[in-house]
Design an enzyme around this catalytic site. Structure first.
Site: not given
Ligand code: 2HA
Ligand code: ZN
Length: 270
Positions: A169, A139, A116, A210, A141
């Site tokens: 908040e 980033h 990414e 995602h 999940h």
């Molecule tokens: O690196 O999260 O979006 C693995 C991920 C790809």
């Molecule tokens: Zn990801």
């Protein structure tokens, strides 16, 4: 030269990846972080003239030419960063208008930066244009934000308002709201460009089905931003199927704006 593993930015990166894993946000190789470093701070720990190898990035980012980043590696597990930082992380300098990443340290098994990387670098460009203090793109999940993208409209105003209503908040922590991308193929320049476009107006960008991107001035702040949004999503997923009797009203949101000196995203409150 000081030991890079003792650098405050390195210690903080290792703690953050471990903490994110512990929160369940980064299963397997899920998630990635990039941290913009000052040349001066890098020079305390590394000979910046010593390039291990050059890695093509596949995109241009002239705004970031000469800038240094500490970045998680592709295919690497956040849970393992603390045990082998030199394998799981890398320090790179962008050159060639961003088309090449000169590796100065790390990716010791021959690896490279996260898949990414385009979304990260393009997001840095977008955030730095708004806020010169921005250093972090993160980033991951988180389950509840992800779950929400299956059952809630992806309309950004509605999505933001729902999160703001879930904890008092929220509007204080992310008055700029949450932008949302529809499902897109990850790891591409296209999702990178789309993410960066969304980063111009908010520090949180949801990738439907995602995960989420966050941006901020340091790792702690960016972690806290995602943590707060994820907490709100968790409340939403607990109550979404129940009749709602109470909420935080727009009138109350305006009281929060006054009390904490923030301004909710234009047009998001009635
Ligand atoms: O690196 O999260 O979006 C693995 C991920 C790809
Ligand atoms: Zn990801």
């Amino acid at each position: 030269m000081k030991d890079l593993l003792t650098a405050p930015f390195m210690v903080e990166m290792i703690r953050t990846t471990a903490n994110m894993y512990a929160h369940g946000w980064d299963e397997r190789n899920g998630g990635n972080i990039s941290l913009l470093l000052d040349e001066g701070e890098v020079r305390e720990y590394l000979d910046t003239g010593k390039v291990i190898r050059n890695i093509p990035t596949g995109f241009a980012a002239p705004e970031l030419d000469g800038r240094y980043f500490l970045v998680t590696g592709t295919g690497k597990y956040f849970k393992n960063v603390q045990y082998a930082p030199e394998v799981n992380l890398g320090v790179v300098r962008l050159t060639d208008g961003g088309q090449t990443a000169a590796l100065l340290w790390g990716y010791a098994d021959g690896g490279q930066f996260t898949s990414e990387f385009p979304a990260h670098m393009m997001s840095h460009v977008a955030r730095l244009a708004v806020d010169a203090q921005n250093r972090v793109v993160m980033h991951c999940h988180p389950a509840n934000l992800l779950a929400m993208t299956y059952v809630h409209t992806l309309d950004e105003r509605e999505f933001t308002r729902t999160l703001w209503q879930m904890c008092t908040e929220c509007i204080v922590v992310f008055p700029d709201g949450v932008n949302v991308l529809p499902w897109m193929l990850c790891g591409t320049n296209e999702i990178g460009e789309a993410t960066a476009e969304k980063m111009k107006t908010a520090r949180l960008v949801v990738w439907s089905q995602h995960g989420i991107y966050g941006a901020g001035k340091d790792l702690d702040e960016t972690f806290g931003l995602i943590e707060t949004a994820e907490k709100a999503a968790e409340i939403y997923m607990k109550i979404a199927y129940l009749p709602r009797i109470n909420t935080i009203t727009d009138e109350q949101m305006h009281l929060l704006e006054q009390r904490f000196g923030v301004k909710g995203r234009e047009g998001y409150l009635d």
